[in-house]
Design an enzyme around this catalytic site. Structure first.
Site, PDB file in Angstrom:
ATOM      1  N   ASP A  66     -10.194   2.330  -4.273  1.00  0.00           N
ATOM      2  CA  ASP A  66     -10.023   3.794  -4.184  1.00  0.00           C
ATOM      3  C   ASP A  66     -10.625   4.496  -5.397  1.00  0.00           C
ATOM      4  OD1 ASP A  66      -8.515   3.960  -1.768  1.00  0.00           O
ATOM      5  OD2 ASP A  66      -6.716   3.348  -2.847  1.00  0.00           O
ATOM      6  N   LYS A 123     -10.300  -6.061 -31.267  1.00  0.00           N
ATOM      7  CA  LYS A 123     -10.639  -4.665 -31.572  1.00  0.00           C
ATOM      8  C   LYS A 123     -11.582  -4.132 -30.503  1.00  0.00           C
ATOM      9  CE  LYS A 123     -14.202  -3.166 -33.099  1.00  0.00           C
ATOM     10  NZ  LYS A 123     -15.673  -2.865 -33.214  1.00  0.00           N
ATOM     11  N   GLU A 157       1.644  -0.294  -4.976  1.00  0.00           N
ATOM     12  CA  GLU A 157       0.758   0.788  -5.376  1.00  0.00           C
ATOM     13  C   GLU A 157       1.569   2.076  -5.409  1.00  0.00           C
ATOM     14  OE1 GLU A 157      -3.221   3.144  -3.784  1.00  0.00           O
ATOM     15  OE2 GLU A 157      -1.663   2.542  -2.395  1.00  0.00           O
ATOM     16  N   ASP A 197       0.831  -1.202   0.000  1.00  0.00           N
ATOM     17  CA  ASP A 197       0.000   0.000   0.000  1.00  0.00           C
ATOM     18  C   ASP A 197       0.875   1.265   0.000  1.00  0.00           C
ATOM     19  OD1 ASP A 197      -2.660   1.327   0.514  1.00  0.00           O
ATOM     20  OD2 ASP A 197      -1.650   1.929   2.363  1.00  0.00           O
ATOM     21  N   ASP A 227      12.536  -0.261 -10.218  1.00  0.00           N
ATOM     22  CA  ASP A 227      13.998  -0.369 -10.163  1.00  0.00           C
ATOM     23  C   ASP A 227      14.490  -0.290  -8.723  1.00  0.00           C
ATOM     24  OD1 ASP A 227      14.938  -0.878 -12.715  1.00  0.00           O
ATOM     25  OD2 ASP A 227      14.987   1.225 -13.304  1.00  0.00           O
ATOM     26  N   ARG A 262       4.397   5.315  -2.514  1.00  0.00           N
ATOM     27  CA  ARG A 262       5.055   6.620  -2.599  1.00  0.00           C
ATOM     28  C   ARG A 262       5.544   7.102  -1.244  1.00  0.00           C
ATOM     29  NH1 ARG A 262       0.550  10.205  -4.712  1.00  0.00           N
ATOM     30  NH2 ARG A 262       1.705  11.721  -3.471  1.00  0.00           N
ATOM     31  N   GLY A 277       3.692  -0.877 -22.014  1.00  0.00           N
ATOM     32  CA  GLY A 277       4.431  -0.708 -23.261  1.00  0.00           C
ATOM     33  C   GLY A 277       5.937  -0.693 -23.076  1.00  0.00           C
TER      34      GLY A 277
END
Length: 413
Positions: free
Chosen positions: A300, A386, A218, A193, A246, A196, A286
């Site tokens: 959330d 598609k 997260e 959780d 990383d 950051r 990507g």
């Protein structure tokens, strides 16, 4: 640029710590929403385990199972008590046992950025943890949130004491607790959780110490906007997630918030967003698909909190995208069990095609169309899909229609 962007793909499926035992074929299920604590949850989920297994989920992310100041579980207090508003320890263990029997791994929600104190200490703040296992004094709390620890190594989670992971005794206690969740309680996977809130290097240490089979973090910050409009280029946003991965020594995956942000704008008639300048998918997927956990909504962004919900009338286009594409897809509880049997069955069909055609986190992708009303791609050279209002189908007799629904279709070889 981080590892994700230089075309590097890892081969360390099983590194020495045993922390990575991923096949890239995981399909995750978020097994709760913001209101689940009101509903005798462990018991209610136990009845759904056979269906989860049959549907093809490999891992189910459960809400925080520890004793918490708030019923949802995100303000932990006594971390060694697994009697919570979701149910008793006994019911939790019965659920985990049943999941094990059906080969669905249990993912624990690891809330270690913040913790509510039990006693007022320095400065009259609740920044001490007395009278419970893992009793810490004010040094365990960062100086920026009312403690006597060091400054935070990340962003503050406001209003409650934030834990100082730079303290050796804190990390030792957290690692011991994570090992207990793995070996005594029976969780196999971890979801970290609020990634950051503290340096990713500590996540690396916790994964190495407790050796979960699979981890996801997260790391949620805002996409790049120009006023109210979402920027086409989200490179710096996905780079921040890459940097976090990383920082974990590449041991953890991360939720692909970039893909969510772009996809939910794309389905409103801006499908050109789904091809970046390099001709690749525009999200974390990507750049570093083996570390990208894709999703449409969670407790959330969706549910009753609805901080950033996926447009509800485009849900199946969203699932047609993430369940056919590289990365590791996640299905949200509400969509699967609360939005009617038709949605449930359409999602199961997409999962079935993914498994049958062996689409995995590293499958190749060729984007064929990305116009305002149409997106199409070939994945792993075995599946073609598609989404959007534009009419389109693959050329070549080798393709047969596998499933279709409102504004989406999937073909297989």
């Amino acid at each position: 640029m981080g590892s994700g962007n230089n075309g590097f793909e890892d081969n360390n499926l099983q590194n020495d710590s045993g922390a990575l035992v991923r096949s890239g074929r995981e399909i995750l299920f978020q097994a709760f929403n913001w209101e689940s604590h009101k509903n005798d949850w462990w018991k209610s989920l136990e009845g759904k385990v056979p269906d989860m297994a049959k549907s093809g989920f490999t891992s189910a992310w459960l809400p925080p199972a520890t004793h918490s100041f708030s019923p949802e579980g995100y303000l932990p207090q006594n971390i060694y008590s697994v009697n919570s508003s979701y149910g008793s320890e006994h019911l939790l263990k019965a659920l985990l046992q049943k999941m094990k029997h059906h080969k669905v791994r249990a993912m624990a929600d690891i809330v270690i950025n913040h913790r509510v104190g039990t006693t007022q200490g320095h400065g009259g703040v609740y920044n001490r943890y007395d009278g419970i296992p893992v009793s810490w004094d004010e040094r365990a709390v960062t100086s920026c949130t009312g403690g006597l620890g060091n400054r935070s190594t990340g962003d503050n989670f406001n209003g409650v004491p934030n834990i100082d992971h730079s303290q050796d005794f804190v990390r030792k206690d957290i690692t011991a607790w994570l090992c207990w969740l793995r070996h005594n309680v029976g969780f196999q996977d971890f979801r970290f959780d609020f990634g950051r809130g503290y340096s990713a290097k500590y996540v690396k240490e916790y994964i190495e110490g407790a050796k979960p089979l699979f981890s996801v973090g997260e790391y949620w910050d805002s996409c790049n906007y120009n006023g109210h409009a979402l920027d086409y280029n989200q490179d710096s946003h996905r780079q921040r997630i890459v940097n976090w991965i990383d920082g974990t020594g590449q041991l953890s995956t991360a939720f692909d918030f970039t893909t969510k942000g772009v996809l939910q704008e794309a389905v409103k008639g801006q499908f050109w967003r789904l091809r970046d300048r390099q001709g690749k998918p525009p999200g974390l997927m990507g750049w570093w698909p083996s570390r990208a956990v894709t999703f449409l909504d969670n407790h959330d962004t969706g549910s009753t909190q609805a901080h950033w919900p996926f447009p509800s009338n485009h849900i199946m286009e969203g699932y047609a995208y993430i369940l056919t594409h590289p990365g590791i897809p996640t299905v949200f509880y509400d969509h699967f069990y609360d939005w009617g049997s038709s949605i449930h069955d359409q999602i199961v069909k997409l999962i079935d095609i993914r498994k049958r055609q062996d689409i995995h986190s590293r499958s190749s992708i060729r984007i064929l169309e990305a116009q305002s009303n149409l997106y199409s791609a070939v994945i792993g050279e075995k599946v073609c899909m598609k989404i959007g209002e534009g009419s389109w189908c693959p050329s070549g007799k080798e393709w047969t229609l596998a499933t279709s629904g409102n504004k989406y279709a999937v073909w297989q070889k």
